[in-house]
Design a protein around this motif. Structure first.
Motif, PDB file in Angstrom:
ATOM      1  N   LYS A  49       0.841  -1.210   0.000  1.00 25.40           N
ATOM      2  CA  LYS A  49       0.000   0.000   0.000  1.00 25.40           C
ATOM      3  C   LYS A  49       0.876   1.259   0.000  1.00 25.40           C
ATOM      4  O   LYS A  49       0.496   2.286  -0.577  1.00 25.40           O
ATOM      5  CB  LYS A  49      -0.904  -0.056   1.245  1.00 25.40           C
ATOM      6  N   GLU A  78       1.485   2.243  -3.415  1.00 23.67           N
ATOM      7  CA  GLU A  78       0.243   2.792  -3.980  1.00 23.67           C
ATOM      8  C   GLU A  78       0.079   4.248  -3.533  1.00 23.67           C
ATOM      9  O   GLU A  78      -0.194   5.124  -4.348  1.00 23.67           O
ATOM     10  CB  GLU A  78      -0.892   1.937  -3.415  1.00 23.67           C
ATOM     11  N   ASP A  79       0.261   4.493  -2.239  1.00 19.26           N
ATOM     12  CA  ASP A  79       0.083   5.845  -1.689  1.00 19.26           C
ATOM     13  C   ASP A  79       1.066   6.836  -2.307  1.00 19.26           C
ATOM     14  O   ASP A  79       0.784   8.027  -2.392  1.00 19.26           O
ATOM     15  CB  ASP A  79       0.253   5.837  -0.161  1.00 19.26           C
ATOM     16  N   TYR A 108       1.893   2.354  -9.760  1.00 19.65           N
ATOM     17  CA  TYR A 108       0.829   1.473 -10.269  1.00 19.65           C
ATOM     18  C   TYR A 108       1.442   0.116 -10.615  1.00 19.65           C
ATOM     19  O   TYR A 108       2.669  -0.032 -10.649  1.00 19.65           O
ATOM     20  CB  TYR A 108       0.152   2.098 -11.496  1.00 19.65           C
ATOM     21  N   ALA A 115       7.090  -2.111  -8.624  1.00 19.52           N
ATOM     22  CA  ALA A 115       6.070  -1.055  -8.717  1.00 19.52           C
ATOM     23  C   ALA A 115       6.500  -0.076  -9.806  1.00 19.52           C
ATOM     24  O   ALA A 115       7.692   0.240  -9.929  1.00 19.52           O
ATOM     25  CB  ALA A 115       5.960  -0.336  -7.375  1.00 19.52           C
ATOM     26  N   ASP A 159      -4.963   0.599 -10.872  1.00 17.79           N
ATOM     27  CA  ASP A 159      -4.600   1.630  -9.896  1.00 17.79           C
ATOM     28  C   ASP A 159      -5.145   3.006 -10.239  1.00 17.79           C
ATOM     29  O   ASP A 159      -4.971   3.948  -9.469  1.00 17.79           O
ATOM     30  CB  ASP A 159      -3.074   1.682  -9.742  1.00 17.79           C
TER      31      ASP A 159
END
Ligand SMILES: C[S@@+](CC[C@H](N)C(=O)[O-])C[C@H]1O[C@@H](n2cnc3c(N)ncnc32)[C@H](O)[C@@H]1O
Length: 389
Positions: free
Chosen positions: A244, A247-248, A252, A279, A306
């Motif tokens: 995560k 992601e934050d 994507y 990532a 994403d």
């Protein structure tokens, strides 16, 4: 080694790795199988002081510019140097002088053995890749901090250095790798750390990070234990939080490339194991309508990317040109059928596309409303059909 809580996590990390740069410390890493072909030319001293938990170098390609966070004595950099070859470059960053000393002393030996010199080591903290600590050291040597005023002046000097002479420039790197280091960064700095990884990557670049994660949250009492912290345990993120965090930061296509089934260590019932995560950077930017469509080929009934595109298996979904291009390459390539319009839209004529909702694209939009052709049967089973045994 005795626990010395409540010492700052960073100072315990620096002193432990300064010592481990001088004398190898066993059990400070998980055993990793590196490609022996690349180890042959790496000096024994570097190999003995291996404190990694994975091998991100196996995902690199020739010609890439690579940044290794927490490079230690340089093993991953020296392997990466061989994978990326003479047209690629490798930069190692570490904050511990003794680690940098070993890495820099061995770099010319590696360069002589491979026949080219494409590795350098820089001093910095990985959560602050703008600040070149050697340049700051030199400035502070000439103007030492002796009062609140000189302290404040040093702070503004650091801010200026980040802008005018950054340790690692914005959007300058193809791949950020790291081997067993992110967990060592203090909790309050972790968000900044992921932002920094994102900042230095080029659009289209990627991070490949091996690190230790926990299967549960690490309780406060364990987080106060500086020996467990510097030993890659207490600062480990929970595995879902680790993904995560990418992601934050704006990444994507985040995925687990490797997850050890066996924990490396279990502490008070919490399992700590090595994972390698990939990532990508590059989903940001404007969306333009170029009449393209994609079909998610399965096997899941539905997927959510994403950017919030929800794609049902088999449905012909309208996407912007940016998403179309993202789906055509790693890590999405092969999961989608990519449908170009019969008449291409020129980019200068493309209108903005609303990516905030999923839209089905009628085949007529792709073919053109006036398309009214009839053809004789073609040979439909080509030899390159996917899924053939
Ligand atoms: C567990 S060792 C891993 C070394 C190396 N990646 C390897 O595979 O052998 C951690 C290394 O990261 C460095 N390190 C830890 N925290 C750091 C930080 N915040 N900034 C820069 N380097 C850091 C330490 O000095 C040490 O060399």
């Amino acid at each position: 080694m005795q626990s010395t809580a409540p010492r700052s996590a960073e100072s315990s990390v620096t002193s432990r790795y300064a010592a481990a740069a001088k004398v190898p410390e066993a059990a400070l890493c998980c055993p990793v199988e590196y490609n022996r072909e690349y180890l042959r030319i790496i000096p024994q001293e570097v190999i003995e002081k291996d404190y990694g938990c994975g091998d991100p170098s196996r995902y690199l390609k020739p010609g890439e510019t690579v940044l290794d966070l927490g490079s230690g004595t340089g093993k991953i950099c020296f392997i990466a140097a061989q994978v990326v070859g003479p047209k690629g470059r490798v930069i190692g960053v570490d904050m511990t002088d003794d680690m940098l000393e070993v890495a820099r002393r061995n770099a010319p030996l590696v360069a002589a053995r491979v026949g080219y010199d494409n590795v350098e080591f820089r001093k910095g903290r990985i959560q602050d890749l703008g600040l070149n600590l050697e340049v700051l050291d030199a400035e502070l040597g000439a103007n030492p901090i002796s009062s609140a005023n000189t302290f404040l002046r040093a702070q503004s000097l650091a801010a200026e250095l980040r802008l005018t002479n950054p340790l690692v420039e914005t959007e300058s790197v193809d791949v950020v790798v790291s081997n067993c280091v992110l967990n060592l960064v203090e909790s309050q700095d972790k968000r900044q750390l992921f932002k920094e990884i994102f900042r230095v990557l080029r659009i289209g670049g990627r991070a490949v990070i091996s690190d230790i994660v926990g299967d549960e949250d690490v309780p406060d009492a364990l987080q106060q234990d500086s020996t467990l912290w510097s030993g890659c345990i207490s600062g480990a993120l929970r595995e879902d939080h680790f993904l995560k965090a990418f992601e934050d930061a704006g990444f994507y296509g985040i995925r687990l490339l490797k997850r050890d089934a066996q924990p490396w260590q279990t502490v008070e019932g919490i399992e700590f194991r090595s994972v390698t995560v990939e990532a990508f950077k590059g989903k940001q930017g404007d969306c333009f309508e170029m009449n393209q469509a994609v079909i998610y080929s399965g096997p899941f009934r539905e997927v959510l990317d994403d950017d919030g595109h929800r794609l049902r298996r088999g449905a012909r979904v309208a996407v912007c040109d940016k998403t179309f291009k993202l789906y055509s390459k790693a890590p999405y390539a092969g999961h989608f059928e990519l449908i170009e319009p019969r008449v291409p839209v020129r980019s200068e004529e493309a209108h903005p596309f609303d990516c905030s909702r999923t839209q089905i694209r009628h085949p007529r939009e792709t073919k053109g409303m006036a398309y009214n052709v009839s053809t004789a049967p073609t040979q439909c089973c080509d030899s390159g059909e996917r899924g053939r045994a």
